[in-house]
Enzyme design. Structure first.
Site, PDB file in Angstrom:
ATOM      1  N   ASN A  67       0.868  -1.185   0.000  1.00  0.00           N
ATOM      2  CA  ASN A  67       0.000   0.000   0.000  1.00  0.00           C
ATOM      3  C   ASN A  67       0.897   1.224   0.000  1.00  0.00           C
ATOM      4  O   ASN A  67       1.930   1.227   0.657  1.00  0.00           O
ATOM      5  CB  ASN A  67      -0.857   0.058   1.260  1.00  0.00           C
ATOM      6  CG  ASN A  67      -1.915  -1.014   1.285  1.00  0.00           C
ATOM      7  OD1 ASN A  67      -2.147  -1.687   0.290  1.00  0.00           O
ATOM      8  ND2 ASN A  67      -2.557  -1.170   2.432  1.00  0.00           N
ATOM      9  N   GLU A  80     -22.280  10.793  -3.904  1.00  0.00           N
ATOM     10  CA  GLU A  80     -21.313   9.698  -3.822  1.00  0.00           C
ATOM     11  C   GLU A  80     -21.966   8.335  -3.922  1.00  0.00           C
ATOM     12  O   GLU A  80     -21.346   7.402  -4.407  1.00  0.00           O
ATOM     13  CB  GLU A  80     -20.380   9.820  -2.599  1.00  0.00           C
ATOM     14  CG  GLU A  80     -20.989   9.704  -1.255  1.00  0.00           C
ATOM     15  CD  GLU A  80     -19.981   9.917  -0.115  1.00  0.00           C
ATOM     16  OE1 GLU A  80     -18.781   9.667  -0.300  1.00  0.00           O
ATOM     17  OE2 GLU A  80     -20.412  10.337   0.966  1.00  0.00           O
TER      18      GLU A  80
HETATM   19  C1  G6P Z   1     -13.177   9.666   2.062  1.00  0.00           C
HETATM   20  C2  G6P Z   1     -14.529   9.115   2.483  1.00  0.00           C
HETATM   21  C3  G6P Z   1     -15.376  10.207   3.108  1.00  0.00           C
HETATM   22  C4  G6P Z   1     -14.626  10.859   4.242  1.00  0.00           C
HETATM   23  C5  G6P Z   1     -13.250  11.362   3.815  1.00  0.00           C
HETATM   24  C6  G6P Z   1     -12.401  11.767   5.000  1.00  0.00           C
HETATM   25  O1  G6P Z   1     -13.354  10.531   0.994  1.00  0.00           O
HETATM   26  O2  G6P Z   1     -15.212   8.564   1.389  1.00  0.00           O
HETATM   27  O3  G6P Z   1     -16.588   9.651   3.609  1.00  0.00           O
HETATM   28  O4  G6P Z   1     -15.385  11.927   4.741  1.00  0.00           O
HETATM   29  O5  G6P Z   1     -12.534  10.335   3.131  1.00  0.00           O
HETATM   30  O6  G6P Z   1     -12.124  10.624   5.760  1.00  0.00           O
HETATM   31  P1  G6P Z   1     -11.674  10.663   7.267  1.00  0.00           P
HETATM   32  O7  G6P Z   1     -11.420   9.234   7.632  1.00  0.00           O
HETATM   33  O8  G6P Z   1     -10.441  11.512   7.343  1.00  0.00           O
HETATM   34  O9  G6P Z   1     -12.807  11.259   8.061  1.00  0.00           O
END
Ligand code: G6P
Length: 606
Positions: A99, A487
Site C-alpha cells: 500500500n 457519492e
Molecule cells: C473519504 C470518504 C469520506 C470521508 C473522507 C475523509 O473521501 O469517502 O466519507 O469523509 O474520506 O475521511 P476521514 O477518515 O479523514 O474522516
C-alpha cells in the site's frame, strides 16, 4: 485505500486471507490477489475485479499455511490482472503486497530494465520484489531492509520468500500495518477490520519499523534491523461492530446506530455544575484556552464539511474567529502557522493522508494541533498534541454517517469548553447542555420517519441533477447533503449558498432539476422562503428540510420537518434526513451502497 491481509499458522492460508480481503472491500479497490507458500513453493493468484471473482478463479488446490493478500486501487497503471498484487521477482521466489506510492519508481524501473530485468507490470510495487530478490543479505529481513533503502515514498508492505517459508516480513512508512496475535497463528493487516474475527490482540507498527511474523510470534525492528521491542495489546472492541447483522448494508446500520454513538461521544464529558464540557484529552489549561486567538479546522470530504459546522459553533459560542479548510489544500499554500491558533484535525479514520500531512506541517512549524478522531491509535490521533476520541464505533460504509454526527457533537463540546472559559454565560452553557442531551432522542425521532424520506428519495432519484442549498448554518448541511447524495446515487448534486442562487445557479433551475433546501427556523427564515419562491417560479421542484411551524407560504414543496434543537445545534439534526435521502435514492437505483464506484473509505494516498 488498498488493503493488506496475511496469515501464518496451522490452517490453510488462502480462505483466511480471502475472507480478510472481503472485510476490506469497503475501503475501495479494483483488483485483488494473494500468494501462498506451501509444499510446492510460492503460488500467486490475482486478477482485476472483485475478491469473489478471484476466489472463484483460484485452483482447488491452492494450499499453504502462509499467505498474503491484497486489494489494489490503481495508481501506477490501469486495473489489470498483471498490475494486481502480489508482485513477484522473475524466478517467482518473492511476493510483495504494498500500500502507498513509491515516488522514485520510474528511476528504479529504468535501472532494473537496464540491468536486464523484464518487468511484467506497470506498477511501482514490482520493483520491490526484484530489489528484495537481488539483495545479497542472507536473511529476509536484511533483504527487505536493503530494498527499502533504495525506495522513496510511502509503504505498508508484506513480503514472503520461498527460501524463508516460516515468515512474513512487514514494514511501514506512511501506510498503516498491524500485526495480530492468535493461538500459535499470526496475522498481518492494513486495517483492524480484517482481523477482528480472529483476534483483537494487535501491535501497530510505527513509521520506519519492520516486523518478522511467524506462526509463534513476532519481533519488531528498525530499518537497520536493531530491535524495537514493540508489544501487542488487547483492544477493547466488539467484533460485532464490524458485522452488518440484520441490516441490508453497513450504511443503513451505521445510520441506525447514531442515537447510541451520539450518547457515547457525550458521555462523561459534560460538567453540569459549571455548565461546561470537560475534554481532558485536549491537554489545554484555562490560561492556554484564554490565549487562543483563532481556531482553524482541517479535514477532507465530509469531515471538512462537518469541520465547517464545527468552526461555526466555535465562533458562535466561544466568539473566537474560526474557519475550516480542506486539509488537502492547506499544506500546498505554504500556510502561516500562528502560535495562538488552535488547529483542529478532524478525521474518522485518522489515516487520511492529506489530513495527516497537514498535522505534520503544523507541528513542524511549531503550531498546536488537536484531533477529533474516531479510530483509536490511528496516525492522526498519534501525531496530534491532544485530542478527543469520537467513540462512534467502527464505521465501514464509504459514505460516512455516524462518525459525522459524533464529529459535530465533539465540536459542540469543544465550543462549549472554549466558550465557558471565555464569555459564554452559565445560562447559555446550561441551555446548550440541555440541547445536547436531547439530541440522541431527537435522532431517534427522525429515524422513525424513514418511510417518508424513502418516498421522497425515490422521486429525487429520477433527476439527473440536483441542487442542495442552505445559508450560514444551513450551508455546510447542504454541502454534506449533496456530497452524500452524489457519492452513492451517482447523480450530479451541487451545493450552493441560497443567497448565491441569483449569481448563477438559477439559470439551471427548471422542472427536471429539483432543489433540496435547508430552511431552519432561524434569523434567515424569511430570506430563505423568498428564495424558495424564486425557485418555484422557475418550475424547480422543491424538497424543504425545515422545522415544525416554519411558514413556507404558498410555495409548492415537499416538506420534511425535523425536530428543533438549540439553534447552534440544529445542523446535526438537519443532516440526518439528507443521509436517508441519499441512502434510499441509491437503494432505489440499485447501487452498491457500501462500496460506491471510484471511492474509498480512507484516502491514504495523495
Ligand atoms: C473519504 C470518504 C469520506 C470521508 C473522507 C475523509 O473521501 O469517502 O466519507 O469523509 O474520506 O475521511 P476521514 O477518515 O479523514 O474522516
Amino acid at each position: 485505500m488498498c488493503g493488506i491481509v496475511g496469515y501464518v499458522g496451522a490452517q490453510q492460508a488462502a480462505p483466511i486471507v480471502l475472507e480478510g480481503l472481503v472485510r476490506l472491500e469497503h475501503r475501495g479497490y479494483d483488483s485483488a490477489g494473494l500468494a501462498v507458500l506451501g509444499g510446492s513453493g510460492l503460488r500467486v493468484g490475482k486478477r482485476a475485479g472483485r475478491v469473489r471473482d478471484l476466489a472463484e478463479a483460484l485452483p482447488k488446490r491452492f494450499s499453504g499455511r502462509l499467505g498474503v493478500g491484497h486489494t489494489r486501487w490503481a495508481t501506477h497503471g490501469p486495473a489489470t490482472d498483471a498490475n494486481a498484487h502480489p508482485h513477484t521477482d522473475t524466478a517467482g521466489l518473492v511476493a510483495v503486497v504494498h500500500n502507498g506510492i513509491l515516488d522514485n519508481a520510474s528511476a528504479l524501473r529504468a535501472a532494473l530494465t537496464d540491468a536486464g530485468v523484464e518487468l511484467v507490470s506497470d506498477t511501482d510495487t514490482e520493483v520491490l520484489a526484484h530489489l528484495v530478490e537481488r539483495s545479497g543479505a542472507d536473511t529476509l529481513e536484511g533483504k527487505v531492509s536493503d530494498a527499502l533503502a533504495a525506495v522513496e515514498g510511502t509503504y505498508g508492505l508484506a513480503v514472503v520468500h520461498a527460501d524463508f517459508p516460516d515468515r512474513i516480513v512487514v514494514a511501514r512508512h506512511g501506510s498503516p500495518l498491524i500485526v495480530g496475535v492468535g493461538e500459535r497463528e499470526m496475522f498481518v493487516a492494513s486495517d483492524l477490520a480484517a482481523l477482528v474475527r480472529h483476534t483483537t490482540t494487535v501491535a501497530h507498527l510505527e513509521d520506519g519499523e519492520l516486523a518478522t511474523v511467524t506462526a509463534t510470534g513476532f519481533t519488531t525492528m528498525r530499518r537497520d534491523l536493531t530491535t524495537t521491542h514493540r508489544e501487542a495489546a488487547t483492544l477493547d472492541i466488539d467484533p460485532a461492530g464490524y458485522e452488518a447483522g440484520e441490516h441490508a448494508s453497513y450504511m443503513r446500520k451505521e445510520i441506525a446506530e447514531q442515537p447510541e454513538s451520539a450518547e457515547r461521544v457525550l458521555r462523561g464529558r459534560i460538567d453540569e455544575r459549571f455548565a461546561t464540557a470537560h475534554l481532558g484529552g485536549l491537554g489545554l489549561d484555562p490560561r492556554e484556552t484564554r490565549g487562543i486567538s483563532r481556531v482553524k479546522v482541517l479535514g477532507c470530504g465530509s469531515a471538512y464539511y462537518v469541520g465547517q459546522m464545527g468552526a461555526a459553533l466555535v465562533e458562535e459560542l466561544a466568539r473566537i474567529p474560526a474557519d475550516a479548510e480542506a486539509a488537502s489544500e492547506f499544506r500546498y499554500r505554504d500556510p502561516v502557522i500562528e502560535p495562538d491558533t488552535l488547529y483542529v484535525a478532524v478525521s474518522q479514520s485518522g489515516e487520511t493522508v492529506d489530513t495527516l500531512l497537514a498535522v505534520q506541517e503544523i507541528r513542524r512549524k511549531g503550531g498546536r494541533v488537536v484531533g477529533l478522531v474516531n479510530v483509536v491509535g490511528s496516525a492522526v490521533a498519534r501525531e496530534c498534541d491532544g485530542g478527543v476520541y469520537l467513540h462512534a464505533g467502527p464505521e465501514v460504509a464509504v459514505a460516512s454517517t455516524k462518525a459525522l454526527t459524533t464529529m459535530f457533537l465533539g465540536f459542540a463540546l469543544l465550543a462549549l469548553q472554549l466558550g465557558r472559559v471565555r464569555d459564554l454565560s452559565i445560562a447559555d452553557g446550561r441551555r446548550l447542555i440541555a440541547g445536547l442531551q436531547r439530541i440522541p432522542d431527537q435522532v431517534r425521532e427522525i429515524l422513525a420517519q424513514e418511510d417518508e424520506y424513502a418516498e421522497v428519495a425515490r422521486q429525487l432519484a429520477t433527476a439527473e441533477s440536483l441542487f442542495f442549498v442552505g445559508r450560514v448554518r444551513g450551508f455546510p448541511v447542504a454541502r454534506e447533503g449533496a456530497q452524500k447524495f452524489k457519492e452513492i446515487s451517482y447523480r450530479h448534486a451541487e451545493a450552493y449558498q441560497t443567497s448565491e442562487l441569483k449569481h448563477g445557479p438559477l439559470a439551471l433551475v427548471e422542472p427536471s432539476v429539483p432543489t433540496v433546501a435547508i430552511v431552519p427556523d432561524d434569523e434567515l427564515v424569511d430570506r430563505n422562503v423568498a428564495a424558495l419562491h424564486e425557485i418555484a417560479a422557475r418550475g424547480g421542484p422543491l424538497v424543504v428540510v425545515t422545522h415544525p411551524g416554519v411558514d413556507l407560504g404558498d410555495v409548492p414543496a415537499t416538506r420534511l420537518d425535523v425536530p428543533r434543537s438549540e439553534r447552534e445545534l440544529d445542523p446535526v439534526l438537519l443532516t440526518i434526513p439528507l443521509q436517508l435521502l441519499a441512502y434510499h435514492a441509491a437503494l432505489h437505483l440499485g447501487h452498491d451502497i457500501d462500496k460506491p464506484r471510484n471511492l474509498a473509505k480512507s484516502v491514504t494516498v495523495e
